[in-house]
Motif scaffolding. Sequence first.
Motif, PDB file in Angstrom:
ATOM      1  N   LEU B 254       0.843  -1.197   0.000  1.00  0.00           N
ATOM      2  CA  LEU B 254       0.000   0.000   0.000  1.00  0.00           C
ATOM      3  C   LEU B 254       0.875   1.243   0.000  1.00  0.00           C
ATOM      4  N   GLU B 255       0.368   2.305  -0.623  1.00  0.00           N
ATOM      5  CA  GLU B 255       1.015   3.621  -0.540  1.00  0.00           C
ATOM      6  C   GLU B 255       0.216   4.408   0.488  1.00  0.00           C
ATOM      7  N   GLU B 256       0.783   4.600   1.665  1.00  0.00           N
ATOM      8  CA  GLU B 256       0.031   5.226   2.749  1.00  0.00           C
ATOM      9  C   GLU B 256      -0.550   6.588   2.348  1.00  0.00           C
ATOM     10  N   ALA B 257       0.245   7.356   1.617  1.00  0.00           N
ATOM     11  CA  ALA B 257      -0.180   8.723   1.279  1.00  0.00           C
ATOM     12  C   ALA B 257      -1.411   8.736   0.371  1.00  0.00           C
ATOM     13  N   SER B 258      -1.688   7.638  -0.321  1.00  0.00           N
ATOM     14  CA  SER B 258      -2.819   7.659  -1.258  1.00  0.00           C
ATOM     15  C   SER B 258      -4.105   7.092  -0.649  1.00  0.00           C
ATOM     16  N   ILE B 259      -4.062   6.695   0.612  1.00  0.00           N
ATOM     17  CA  ILE B 259      -5.262   6.124   1.241  1.00  0.00           C
ATOM     18  C   ILE B 259      -6.153   7.255   1.749  1.00  0.00           C
ATOM     19  N   PRO B 260      -7.395   7.346   1.259  1.00  0.00           N
ATOM     20  CA  PRO B 260      -8.236   8.471   1.710  1.00  0.00           C
ATOM     21  C   PRO B 260      -8.748   8.269   3.141  1.00  0.00           C
ATOM     22  N   HIS B 304     -19.699   7.523  -9.647  1.00  0.00           N
ATOM     23  CA  HIS B 304     -20.863   6.944  -8.970  1.00  0.00           C
ATOM     24  C   HIS B 304     -20.998   7.575  -7.577  1.00  0.00           C
ATOM     25  N   PRO B 305     -22.236   7.854  -7.137  1.00  0.00           N
ATOM     26  CA  PRO B 305     -22.396   8.498  -5.818  1.00  0.00           C
ATOM     27  C   PRO B 305     -21.755   7.712  -4.662  1.00  0.00           C
ATOM     28  N   ALA B 306     -21.692   6.385  -4.780  1.00  0.00           N
ATOM     29  CA  ALA B 306     -21.113   5.586  -3.692  1.00  0.00           C
ATOM     30  C   ALA B 306     -19.591   5.470  -3.794  1.00  0.00           C
ATOM     31  N   GLY B 307     -19.006   6.183  -4.783  1.00  0.00           N
ATOM     32  CA  GLY B 307     -17.555   6.044  -4.934  1.00  0.00           C
ATOM     33  C   GLY B 307     -16.849   7.347  -5.253  1.00  0.00           C
ATOM     34  N   GLN B 308     -17.439   8.448  -4.800  1.00  0.00           N
ATOM     35  CA  GLN B 308     -16.920   9.777  -5.180  1.00  0.00           C
ATOM     36  C   GLN B 308     -15.475  10.037  -4.785  1.00  0.00           C
ATOM     37  N   HIS B 309     -15.026   9.374  -3.721  1.00  0.00           N
ATOM     38  CA  HIS B 309     -13.650   9.615  -3.262  1.00  0.00           C
ATOM     39  C   HIS B 309     -12.775   8.374  -3.424  1.00  0.00           C
ATOM     40  N   SER B 310     -13.118   7.581  -4.444  1.00  0.00           N
ATOM     41  CA  SER B 310     -12.352   6.344  -4.679  1.00  0.00           C
ATOM     42  C   SER B 310     -10.893   6.659  -4.978  1.00  0.00           C
ATOM     43  N   ALA B 311     -10.020   5.703  -4.667  1.00  0.00           N
ATOM     44  CA  ALA B 311      -8.592   5.910  -4.944  1.00  0.00           C
ATOM     45  C   ALA B 311      -7.889   4.570  -5.107  1.00  0.00           C
ATOM     46  N   ILE B 312      -6.875   4.582  -5.957  1.00  0.00           N
ATOM     47  CA  ILE B 312      -5.991   3.412  -6.049  1.00  0.00           C
ATOM     48  C   ILE B 312      -5.000   3.542  -4.899  1.00  0.00           C
ATOM     49  N   ILE B 313      -4.963   2.541  -4.018  1.00  0.00           N
ATOM     50  CA  ILE B 313      -4.147   2.696  -2.800  1.00  0.00           C
ATOM     51  C   ILE B 313      -2.940   1.766  -2.751  1.00  0.00           C
ATOM     52  N   GLY B 314      -2.812   0.901  -3.742  1.00  0.00           N
ATOM     53  CA  GLY B 314      -1.659   0.015  -3.695  1.00  0.00           C
ATOM     54  C   GLY B 314      -1.719  -1.016  -4.800  1.00  0.00           C
TER      55      GLY B 314
END
Lengths: 375, 348
Positions: B254-260, B304-314
Motif C-alpha cells: 500500500l502507498e500510505e499517502a494515497s489512502i483516503p 458513482h455516488p457511492a464512490g466519489q472519493h475512490s482511490a488506487i491505494i496500492g
Amino acid sequence: MKFVDEFRDPEMAKKILERIHRLADEISPAQEKPLQIMEVCGGHTHSIFRYGLEELLPEKIELVHGPGCPVCVLPMGRVDDCVAIAEQPDVIFTTFGDAMRVPGSKKSLQQASAEDCDVRMVYSPMDALEIARQNRDKKVVFFGLGFETTMPSTALTVKQAEKEGIENFYLFSNHITIIPTIKAILDSPDMYIDGFLGPGHVSMVIGQAPYEFISTQYHRPLVISGFEPLDILQSLLMLLEQLKAGEARIENQYKRIVPEGGNLNALTAVSDVFELREFFEWRGLGSIDHSGVRIRKEYSRFDAELAFAIPNLKIADPKSCQCGEVLKGVIKPWQCKLFGKQCNPETPMGALMVSTEGACSAYYSYGKIETKNIA
Amino acid sequence: MSKRRRILKASTITMAHGAGGKAMRDLIEDVFVGTFDNEDLNKLEDQARFDLSALQALGGQLAFTTDSYVVDPVEFPGGDIGTLAINGTVNDLAVSGAIPKYLSCGMILEEGLEVDLLRRIVRSMRKAADEAGVLIVTGDTKVVPRGKGDKIFINTTGIGVIPEGIKISAANCKPGDKIIVNGFVGDHGAAILNARGDLALEVELKTDCQPLHELVQAMLVVCPELHAMRDASRGGVATVLNEFAEASEVAIRLEEASIPVRNEVRGVCEILGLDALYFANEGKLVAVVPGDQAETVLQVMLSHPAGQHSAIIGEVIEGYAGRVLVKTGFGGERIMDMLVGEQLPRIC
C-alpha cells in the motif's frame, strides 16, 4: 491536519536524513560497533515503527527501544494484584485500554472481565471518578499507571474526589518515575548507550533540569524529542552533532510543548498527592530505588493498597523470557528465544509483546520482513 | 377483502411479546409486517417462496449470506442498527457481484426496550431495503429477559443472484493488480467510538453506511473479470487485504499517502493511538483489479455516488507471500498485520 502534517513533510525528512547519514559517516568511519541511541519513551518506539524510520537510518545508528512504555514494565505480580482487587465484591475496576491484555500469572484483566469481574476501560482517571459518582453503592478503583505524563491527571482526580467528598473512589497507584530508571540503565554493567532521545510528554511536566546528571555524571547527551517523524529525525541529528563535537549536553527539540522549567501546577499536584516509594519492581529490570510513587497519608482514604487485601506477590517472569535484556538494549526483540514463537501478540509471554508501544509488539506488527522471517 | 391488521399499544417490550400469543402477534403484524409490507411477507407463512425461473433469468449462481448485528449505541450519527443490518448483508452479497434480492430479519429484543425506538429502527430497515432494492420476506422475533441482551440484536440473511461470467474470489489476486477503495476509510468505526460519548471530542463524524450493489454492478460492466472484492466492515481495510494476501499467496504493498482518510478520523486516531485502516466501515469495499484496467474502473467509481472519493491505494506484488506492506510517506516500509483482538487505545 494542522500542527501534524507540518511534522510529516517527506521532503524535509529527506533533507534531515541526508545530514544524518553524512554525520554518521563523519563520526565513526571505521568504528565496528554502531552508535546506540536509546529512545526512552514508548511513544517514540511506536512512531519509529509506524513511519518505518529505522530502515531509513544509517546502519551505524542502532536504536535501542527503552523502558518508557509503562504497560511494558508492569511485573506479572502487579497484574495479579489488579485481578485480586477486581475479584472482590462490589468493585468496579477501571483501567486504561492497553493494560487490559497484559498477562498476569493466571489471567489478564480482560480474562477477569470475561469471568464476571466488572472491569471497565476508561480514557482518563476523571472518567473513573464519574463512574464512582454514578455508582455510590460500588467501590470504584482506578488503576493509576504511567510516568510523570499521566501522574498529574491522577493526582488532580484524587484532589477532586477529596474536594467532593466522594467516598467510594480508590486509586491503585502503580505510577513510576523516569529519572531513577534512566539512572538504573546507565548503571547497568552489560550495556552501552551513546545518547538518549528524551521523553517528550514526561518532560512537559518535569522540564529539562532533572536530566542534567546524565551529561554531568555520565557524559551522555540527551535530546528531549517530540513524537512526530520529523521531531524524531531532528532530535537524532541534534544528538549526532553533539557526538561529533564530543559534547554531552541536555537539549530540547520539543520546545513547542516542553517548557524548560516544566509545568509547576502539575508538579505541585503530584507532590501534594504522591510521595516516593523506597523501591518499586519493574518487569525485566528488577527493583529500582525510588522509582515508584504511593499516595501520601493526607489522601490515604483513597489508597486501594490500604482499602483492599492485595496479595502483593512477586511473580518471576518465565525463565526463557528476555524482556529485561531487550529493555536494556542488550539484545534485539527478535533475538529473544521466545519471539514470534511462544511469545506473539495473540499469546504474549512478556508485556513487551502486549502494548503497541512495546518493542517486541512493534517489531512483530510493524517489523521488517527479514525480522519476521527469522521468527 | 383484506384482514384488518393488529395494533401494538404497548410502549415497552415485555416477555409477553416473545411468548407466541396475542401480544407477539400485535408486535409482528403492526411493527414488522406493517412496516416491511410486501406481498411475500404479508402472507405470514413460515417461509418465503420464490419463483425460480425469475431468479434464473438473472444469472447462474445463487449467493447466500448471513450476518448478525450488535452495536452500542443502537442509534448513531448517520444511521442505526437497522440500516447496518440491511446494508451489511446487501453488501456481503454485492461484493460477490450478486444482485441482492431477498432478506430475512431475525430480531432478539431485550425486555424493557422502548417500542418507539424499535419502530424507528424498523422504519430505517424499510428505508434501507427500498434503497437497496431488496425485500424483507421472512423473519423471527425473540425476547430475552432484561440484562440478557443489549436492547436489540438483529440477524439478516440474504439471497442474491450472480450474473453469468462473474468469478470474484479472494484467491484470484495476481502480481500487477491494483487495489482500489471507494472512498474515505474508517468513518464508521470512528463515528461509533465518538457516539459512545466517552471521548468528549467535538468532531462531526457520520457512519458511511450505504448499499454498494449498484456501484459494484457499474464496476463489473467495465471490468467483468474483476479479481477480488470484499466490503471492509469489521477489521477494516487492513484485515481484508491480509485475507486477500493469504488466500492468493501474494504480497500487497500500500502507498500510505494515497489512502483516503478524513481529517476528523485521523484526529481521533492521533489522540487514541489507533489506526483507521483497522476501523470498521459499513459502505466501503476493497477491489483488486487487473493493473491495465485499474484507471477505467477508478473513473467509473469516481462518477458513482457511492464512490466519489475512490482511490488506487496500492498493488499486488511478487514475493513475501501472505504479507501486506505499507510504504510510508518517507519511503520507509512496515508490515500491516492482522489485528489481534480489538484495537486498544494507548496510555499516552
